[in-house]
Every structure is written in structure tokens, then in C-alpha cells.
Design an enzyme around this catalytic site. Structure first.
Site, mmCIF file in Angstrom:
data_model
loop_
_atom_site.group_PDB
_atom_site.id
_atom_site.type_symbol
_atom_site.label_atom_id
_atom_site.label_comp_id
_atom_site.label_asym_id
_atom_site.label_seq_id
_atom_site.Cartn_x
_atom_site.Cartn_y
_atom_site.Cartn_z
ATOM 1 C CE LYS A 153 -10.434 4.024 3.482
ATOM 2 N NZ LYS A 153 -10.754 4.030 4.921
ATOM 3 C CG HIS B 232 -4.174 -3.623 2.624
ATOM 4 N ND1 HIS B 232 -3.028 -3.385 3.356
ATOM 5 C CD2 HIS B 232 -4.614 -2.410 2.202
ATOM 6 C CE1 HIS B 232 -2.793 -2.082 3.393
ATOM 7 N NE2 HIS B 232 -3.736 -1.466 2.704
ATOM 8 N NE ARG C 132 -9.233 4.420 10.757
ATOM 9 C CZ ARG C 132 -8.314 4.019 9.875
ATOM 10 N NH1 ARG C 132 -7.194 3.448 10.277
ATOM 11 N NH2 ARG C 132 -8.538 4.168 8.574
ATOM 12 C CB CYS D 67 -0.987 -0.026 1.166
ATOM 13 S SG CYS D 67 -2.428 1.038 0.922
ATOM 14 C CD GLU E 225 -1.738 -6.681 4.354
ATOM 15 O OE1 GLU E 225 -1.927 -5.502 4.704
ATOM 16 O OE2 GLU E 225 -1.666 -7.027 3.145
#
Length: 315
Positions: free
Chosen positions: A111, A184, A198, A90, A186
Site C-alpha cells: 500500500k 488525496h 482502521r 483516487c 482533500e
């Protein structure tokens, strides 16, 4: 750690954790770093076969103005000369590409957030045994142009119309194989929903103007309804009466129960192939240097450099 463990099969992997200094972190994250991670200064004298560098949230518009920039570009040069292969994830991928070839990331209109399918567009040992389409989570505000990457010698392995280049590599004779993920692989099953919560908290505290869009292709119909119901309650309040206490009503447990992880098997496969690459290149180097051949019990040494602010990141 779970991903490396799941991908290692018959290989013994010794994982050592490092943290870049100068990164603003939450109190919880800083405590974890202090307890579990070595300072980046210890890396320079450490022998590693492979390295994984994670990302973090951007704090400023220009990457070169980030507080960790000097350490990060030093890490790029060190990894080129001292690892068999390094994975850049990233924002770390954006930083390494900028430093190495001057390719600037571009700000997205919104985003890029969710789970997306990607086509395999090139052959590579990292993709051995992979299906023609791979599911990968993405969470980022910036993007790298695929045309700019290929013009500078990078090879795009997977991508889609929605995300652009997903996985790409840079291979030079005598240098480390650099593997880049804009996504991502992972991520854990609930990482995106934790990150979503969040961001909702930031909205409720007035730190952002708009209620965040939910992650795409992630929630089932029931979960989507729960999120929409919570969103309606949150946005109904005027900004001057927002209360973070409303976050305690966020249906986290219900959402977590309905999640499906569609990317873990491909992620395990890619990391399994990456570890195989490390083993094969390590054996070749020992043969060329007339050392004894690698024995089955000889462990791979992998380092992970942590630069995240909190539990999850968005580059």
C-alpha cells in the site's frame, strides 16, 4: 466541504451531495448517506458547473466487477457533456481512465500510504501560484502508469519517484476538463491516522495477516515511538489470541496532537484555481450565448458524488 469553503474566497458555491447506489457501506456511513445525500438518479436532471467524485476501497480485483461500475461509467459520460470540469479522486480516477481509454491500473507490491512531496512538471491554470513542490497524502493499492497516461493524451501536472503521476488532466475541445488526483489533497489532518487505526483493527480481528505499515512522512519521532510500542504489543500475541479490545489502547489522542498538515495550503490553492476555472468558463459560455454577463452574486453549482465505504478510502 471545508476545502471548498476555504478555497471559494469571493465565490458563492452551492454544493449538492449525491451518493452512488450499490456501494457496500458501514451502518454509520449508510446512515449519513441517507440523511445528507441525494440518490445518484437525481443527478441526471441536475444542472451543475463542476463535479467532484470521491473514491472507495476496492472490493474485487477488476474494477469492472465492482457493484457500482455501471453507475460510475454512466457518470463519466454524463460529466463529459454536462459539467465545465469534473474532479476524479483516487479509485474514481482509475475507473474513469479505464472506461475512457482502457488504461488498466496495476497492483502495487504494498500500500502506498503517507504524505509525499511532488514536483510540478507542467504548467496549467490549476497550478497558478503554486510552489514548485507540493505535499499530498496518498492511500492506495494501485497505480496508473505515467507513460500510458501521456500516450493516451493525458497531461501529467505533478508527480514524484515515490508516487508516480499525482495530478493529471484530460482536455478536449468542447468537453469537460477532467482533473484526476491519484492522491488525496482533500484529506483532513487526521484522516491517515484514522485509516491506520482502521487497518490495525482488521489485523487484530484476524482479517489481515500482517500488521499494517505506518503512514510515511506523517508522524514525528515521538509519535513514531508510540506506534512502534503499540505494534510490539499487538504482534506479540499469537493470531488465535488477538483481541480487538486492544484497539482501545491505541494512542489516538496523542498521535492526533502531534500531527502537522503540510498539504492544506496547496490543496486550497488548487481548488481555488479550479473554482476560478469554473467561473471563467461559465462567463465565456454566457458571452458566446449572448446571455447577460455573470454577476458577482451568481453562484457556482458544484456536485459531490460520494462512493466511500467508510470515513476514508484506499484505491
Amino acid at each position: 466541504v471545508d476545502l471548498i469553503r476555504g478555497a471559494s474566497s469571493d465565490a458563492v458555491v452551492r454544493l449538492k451531495l449525491f451518493a452512488i447506489s450499490g456501494v457496500p457501506r458501514s451502518e454509520l456511513a449508510q446512515r449519513e448517506v441517507t440523511e445528507r445525500y441525494h440518490d445518484i438518479s437525481e443527478l441526471w436532471e441536475t444542472r451543475l458547473d463542476g463535479l467532484i467524485v470521491t473514491g472507495t476501497e476496492p472490493r474485487v480485483a477488476a474494477l469492472a466487477d465492482e457493484p457500482y461500475w455501471a453507475e460510475l461509467i454512466k457518470l463519466v459520460a454524463w460529466a463529459q457533456e454536462n459539467t465545465i470540469s469534473t474532479v476524479w479522486s483516487c479509485l474514481a480516477a482509475h475507473a474513469a481512465v479505464l472506461h475512457t481509454d482502457g488504461i488498466e491500473r496495476r497492483r502495487l507490491d504494498d500500500k502506498l500510504f503517507g504524505v509525499f512531496d511532488h514536483d510540478v512538471v507542467a504548467e496549467h491554470s490549476l497550478l497558478n501560484g503554486m510552489p514548485p513542490r507540493l505535499s499530498v497524502p496518498h492511500s492506495r493499492y494501485h497505480d496508473l502508469s505515467g507513460n500510458a497516461l501521456t500516450s493516451c493524451g493525458y497531461r501529467v501536472l505533478t508527480g514524484s519517484a515515490a508516487t508516480g503521476a499525482d495530478t493529471f488532466v484530460r482536455e478536449e475541445q468542447g468537453s469537460s476538463l477532467f482533473v484526476f488526483f491519484q492522491g488525496h489533497p482533500e484529506y483532513e489532518t487526521d484522516t491517515l491516522v484514522r485509516e491506520y487505526r482502521r487497518d490495525i483493527g482488521r489485523f487484530l480481528r484476524g482479517e489481515r495477516e500482517r500488521f499494517p505499515a505506518m503512514p510515511q512522512n506523517y508522524f514525528n519521532d515521538e509519535a513514531t515511538g508510540l506506534v512502534e510500542s503499540f505494534r510490539a504489543r499487538a504482534v506479540a500475541r499469537a493470531i488465535d489470541v488477538r483481541r480487538e479490545s486492544l484497539l482501545s489502547d491505541f494512542p489516538m489522542s496523542d498521535l492526533q496532537r502531534g500531527l502537522e498538515n503540510t498539504w492544506r495550503d496547496p490543496a486550497n490553492g488548487i481548488y481555488r484555481n479550479w473554482l476560478e476555472y469554473l467561473k471563467d468558463r461559465k462567463a465565456e459560455r454566457r458571452t458566446l450565448s449572448s446571455r447577460p454577463s455573470r454577476s458577482p452574486g451568481d453562484a457556482l453549482r458544484v456536485g459531490k458524488v460520494h462512493s466511500a465505504v467508510g470515513g476514508s478510502a484506499a484505491g
